[in-house]
Design an enzyme around this catalytic site. Structure first.
Site, PDB file in Angstrom:
ATOM      1  N   HIS A  80       0.850  -1.184   0.000  1.00  0.00           N
ATOM      2  CA  HIS A  80       0.000   0.000   0.000  1.00  0.00           C
ATOM      3  C   HIS A  80       0.881   1.226   0.000  1.00  0.00           C
ATOM      4  CE1 HIS A  80      -3.789  -2.059   0.534  1.00  0.00           C
ATOM      5  NE2 HIS A  80      -3.185  -2.875   1.384  1.00  0.00           N
ATOM      6  N   CYS A 100      -0.597   2.050  -4.950  1.00  0.00           N
ATOM      7  CA  CYS A 100      -1.292   3.273  -5.310  1.00  0.00           C
ATOM      8  C   CYS A 100      -0.264   4.398  -5.410  1.00  0.00           C
ATOM      9  CB  CYS A 100      -2.318   3.633  -4.244  1.00  0.00           C
ATOM     10  SG  CYS A 100      -3.616   2.417  -4.130  1.00  0.00           S
TER      11      CYS A 100
END
Lengths: 338, 568
Positions: free
Chosen positions: A153, A195
């Site tokens: 992440h 991301c």
């Protein structure tokens, strides 16, 4: 007028000759060995897809020939043996269970809580404690091509490790600079699937790095599909299509890196794949994918033999004393005495 | 505390205490707290010899090499010496000093064999790294390169060939320069084949001899590995013991088949077939082998030597080159090496044994591998892997055959030179990059130990370069090795990362919320304190000389009212 056209043609001809010659030189690789650093930074069952991501790349580099001794695999959680896994000892990239990315033998070098920013930076810079085993070291030299793959992440400028810390893009680029200064790599292919992934490579300043990111700053990197049996998303889009591409690569195939950079167009990935080529000195169109994903050791036939007589060994062979084995007398039966 | 201003009867000198209290707060925070915070959060770094490290870039690494030219005629010798001198005048790493001597032809006239010649050469007192060009009368070839430190040449041989031999075989000036440049400027120079093949510099290596028997049921190998190691490999490595520590291990691996299936090719041999292994699948043999070798056990670079014994039902196995020919026609031993990894020898069983096994329907054959040949191949591979390249043939020149597995003296010297340059350049670069990184990255910690290592590495590099300049090759090499190891240890010390990086912006994100609420009142009170003392002084100048406590307290009251007006 004629002279002008003639000279124009001539100059075009010369230019073309040059243009044809330069990539030829640039295509020479000059690396002597291949290493891969594959990192999954997130744990817990709902991050099943990150483990599947990293295992997909692991499977590919191993299939294409990098031995386990030259792959550093960091996985923060064990999905294959998780009690929630409906198919124990497997990790699939696909609901139809096409490819078991866990395979038959996986050698995890850093696992669980060993996957930390500190260990990752120490691994890259080679500043591990002296008692570290060889399998946990990145023993690269000036001739090594390294594939670095990170998944987890991320946010703008950082990548989260576990649930407690994160590596910033500055830390990462400083670590890479130290590697370059210490001649620890020849070229690096940096792939990051998170991301806002492209923020990770924006601060790089060391040469010979080709960076690929699954999404640009401000974009999310999306997962591919859910397996209802597993209950969570099982792979990310970028890695799904990258694996799809890598499955078609063979050790001998001539697929180029430029094709790898195009594995996930926007309508597949839903995010824009970012590429940074300004640090890389070769043209990706001329670089074979196997320069980073494979490792076939170069081999030379040996034709020469050194003809020498055996040195006279003065060692007297110790005469092994003949040992006769006998049975030990049985333990006395105590019950007769009581 | 009082609730309203009216019922609040402050003692007159209370204001004074308040001021002293805020003064003590300020002193404590600014005088003790800030320095303490600064001291405890600063990156600990001992002073380093930055200027010395910067000086290294101008350090001229040159290895002085003395060459003695001994001829019968003075003019001939001078001519030759000039030629050699001129050729190496602009060599990058070498500094060649050429002396010439006149010898009487009687000295070598009775020397017919190489052995006699070596005896004559032994009368010249040659140190490690030096070379003797000796004119000899009875030579079969024009030029003969001895196994010590002597080149014998006949009257007819030209200077050009001698220089070529010196440059390509013995001094290897191009290779030395490339080794240095490829390390220093990897973006401009790329490694050549020889450099890529050679193991990188290290203080210790492991040599791991592995015998692979894929089918122990049908193939018994009768071979004493420790003995062949003692006979062949040990003497060779002993010859190189100055360069690094070698430890030799051996192991047997069973049931490890080839990952590829060789193609059966019919032929006219008694067995009527052989198996073909194309050259381009050889890399695929190495990778699965590597997995099982357990060469990972040690931390030093491991040189793998693998003997693959072929069982009878797959024998004989032959390597085919890319052009489609057998790599060797008449041998049971085929071999290949992989740069910086090691060598593999495929050892076929003797045909007779297999034939017998087939005709008599024996289940197990006992094979004794050809120790001499296999070890000869391994020695050839070890020489290449450790940095003694094969001498490419030069017309009119010949090499004295090796008597034992030890490298020739001049080969050893050449290796010393290469390793010295490699280690010195590497140590120099490590120090320079460390000093550069310390400038670029502010959070690297330098402890006392690391600082001392850096200082001693710098000192060692300089001393080694000086010794080399004076022609002491062995001492120069030993110091360069120490410098290399020390610099490496300084760079890779785990304590450098003691403070994992914390970018500046994040530092402020932590400190600002922590310190701002405390620091603002303290800093503001500084103003009051300043005014109190300043205005007291002004009042004191204007008013009468006598200073009583009452008057003082009145002034304070006045001041306090002033303050109240300002802040209220």
């Amino acid at each position: 007028m004629r002279l002008v056209t003639l000279s124009a043609i001539l100059s075009i001809y010369l230019l073309r000759a040059n243009a044809w010659e330069i990539p030829e030189n640039f295509a020479e690789t000059g690396h002597s060995n291949n290493w891969a650093v594959l990192v999954d930074t997130s744990r817990f069952w709902f991050n099943y897809r990150h483990v599947a991501n990293v295992l997909s790349i692991y499977r590919s580099v191993k299939r294409l020939g990098i031995p386990d001794s030259q792959i550093i695999l960091m996985i923060a959680d064990d999905m294959a043996c998780n009690p929630r896994n409906p198919r124990p000892a497997t990790v699939f990239n696909n609901i139809k269970q096409h490819i078991n990315v866990y395979g038959d033998d996986v050698e995890v070098d850093y696992r669980g809580y060993e996957v930390t920013v500190e260990n990752f930076v120490r691994l890259l810079t080679g500043r591990l404690p002296p008692e570290t085993p060889r399998s946990k070291k990145l023993l690269t030299d000036e001739g090594s091509n390294i594939l670095i793959y990170l998944t987890g992440h991320g946010g703008n400028g950082f990548l989260k490790f576990q649930d407690s810390e994160e590596i910033t893009s500055q830390e990462l680029s400083d670590a890479l600079e130290q590697m370059w200064q210490k001649r620890r790599y020849h070229e690096i292919l940096f792939v990051v699937d998170t991301c806002q992934a492209s923020s990770m490579y924006e601060k790089f300043y060391s040469p010979n790095i080709l960076a690929v990111a699954s999404s640009l700053v401000g974009e999310d990197s999306l997962s591919h599909h859910v397996d209802p049996a597993v209950g969570v998303y099982i792979i990310d889009r970028y890695t799904y299509y990258a694996l799809d591409f890598l499955e078609k690569v063979e050790p001998s195939s001539s697929k180029k890196l430029s094709e790898f950079l195009k594995v996930c167009p926007k309508h597949y990935c839903l995010s824009t794949v970012g590429v940074r080529t300004d640090l890389f000195r070769r043209d990706p169109k001329t670089v074979p994918v196997t320069d980073f994903f494979g490792s076939l050791r170069p081999v030379e036939l040996t034709m020469n033999i050194v003809n020498v007589l055996p040195a006279h060994v003065n060692k007297t062979q110790p005469v092994e004393p003949e040992v006769k084995y006998t049975y030990v007398s049985q333990f006395p039966n105590l019950s007769s005495y009581t | 505390m009082c609730s309203t201003r009216d019922n609040c009867q402050l003692p007159v000198y209370n204001e004074k205490y308040r001021l002293y209290a805020s003064l003590s707060f300020a002193v404590l925070l600014l005088g003790v707290g800030v320095p303490l915070w600064w001291y405890t959060t600063a990156v600990p770094r001992v002073p380093l010899p930055y200027s010395g490290i910067a000086r290294l870039s101008d350090l001229d690494m040159r290895i002085s090499t003395r060459i003695i030219v001994a001829t019968f005629a003075r003019e001939n010798g001078e001519l030759l010496a000039d030629e050699v001198r001129a050729f190496f005048a602009d060599a990058e790493v070498l500094k060649v000093d050429v002396d010439h001597q006149v010898i009487s032809s009687n000295l070598v006239s009775r020397a017919y064999t190489t052995h006699d010649l070596e005896k004559v050469a032994a009368t010249f007192d040659l140190k490690v790294g030096e070379l003797l060009l000796l004119e000899a009368a009875n030579l079969k070839e024009d030029i003969l390169v001895g196994s010590r430190r002597t080149i014998y040449f006949s009257k007819t041989s030209g200077g050009a060939e001698l220089v070529q031999i010196l440059s390509q075989w013995i001094l290897r000036d191009k290779s030395l320069a490339l080794t240095k440049n490829a390390l220093a400027e990897p973006t401009l120079y790329s490694l050549d084949e020889e450099n890529r093949r050679r193991f990188p510099a290290s203080a210790a290596y492991d040599v791991l001899l592995t015998l692979v028997n894929p089918d122990p049921e049908s193939l018994k190998i009768d071979w004493n590995l420790p003995r062949v190691i003692d006979e062949y490999i040990e003497p060779f490595l002993e010859g190189l013991s100055l360069i690094a520590n070698f430890s030799i291990k051996s192991q047997w691996l069973y049931l490890l088949p080839l990952d590829v299936t060789p193609k059966q090719v019919p032929d006219s041999s008694p067995l009527g077939r052989h198996y073909a292994l194309p050259e381009n699948v050889l890399p695929q043999l190495v990778t699965p082998l590597e997995k099982k070798l357990a060469s990972q056990v040690s931390l030093h670079p491991c040189i793998n030597l693998v003997v693959y014994t072929v069982p009878c039902d797959k024998a004989p196995l032959h390597i085919y080159t890319r052009t489609g020919h057998r790599s060797k026609s008449a041998s049971n031993v085929e071999a290949f090496l992989s740069p910086r990894w090691g060598g593999v020898v495929i050892s076929n069983p003797p045909l007779e044994v297999c034939e017998e096994a087939i005709t008599k329907n024996k289940e197990t054959v006992v094979v004794m591998p050809e120790g001499g040949t296999i070890m000869g191949v391994f020695l050839a591979q070890l020489r290449l892997l450790l940095g003694i390249p094969d001498a490419n043939p030069i017309k009119g020149a010949a090499l004295v055959q090796l008597e034992n597995s030890k490298p020739r003296d001049w080969e050893f010297d050449a290796l010393l030179r290469i390793r010295t340059i490699e280690q010195l350049t590497s140590a120099k670069l490590t120090l320079q990059s460390l000093s550069q990184l310390l400038k670029e990255i502010s959070s690297i910690v330098i402890t006392e130990t690391v600082g001392n290592r850096i200082k001693s590495a710098l000192d060692l590099v300089e001393r080694s370069a000086e010794l080399l300049e004076r022609g002491h090759l062995v001492q120069g090499f030993l110091l360069s090795k120490e410098a290399f190891v020390t610099a490496e240890a300084a760079f890779t010390d785990p304590s450098l990362l003691a403070l994992l990086y914390f970018p500046e912006d994040q530092k402020y994100a932590v400190y600002v919320p922590l310190f701002l609420p405390i620091m603002i009142p303290v800093l503001l009170s500084l103003k009051n304190i300043y005014r109190y003392f300043f205005e007291k002084k002004v009042n004191g100048d204007m008013g009468k000389e006598e200073e009583t406590l009452v008057e003082d307290s009145e002034k304070i009251k006045k001041n306090e009212e002033n303050v109240k007006l300002k802040t209220g």
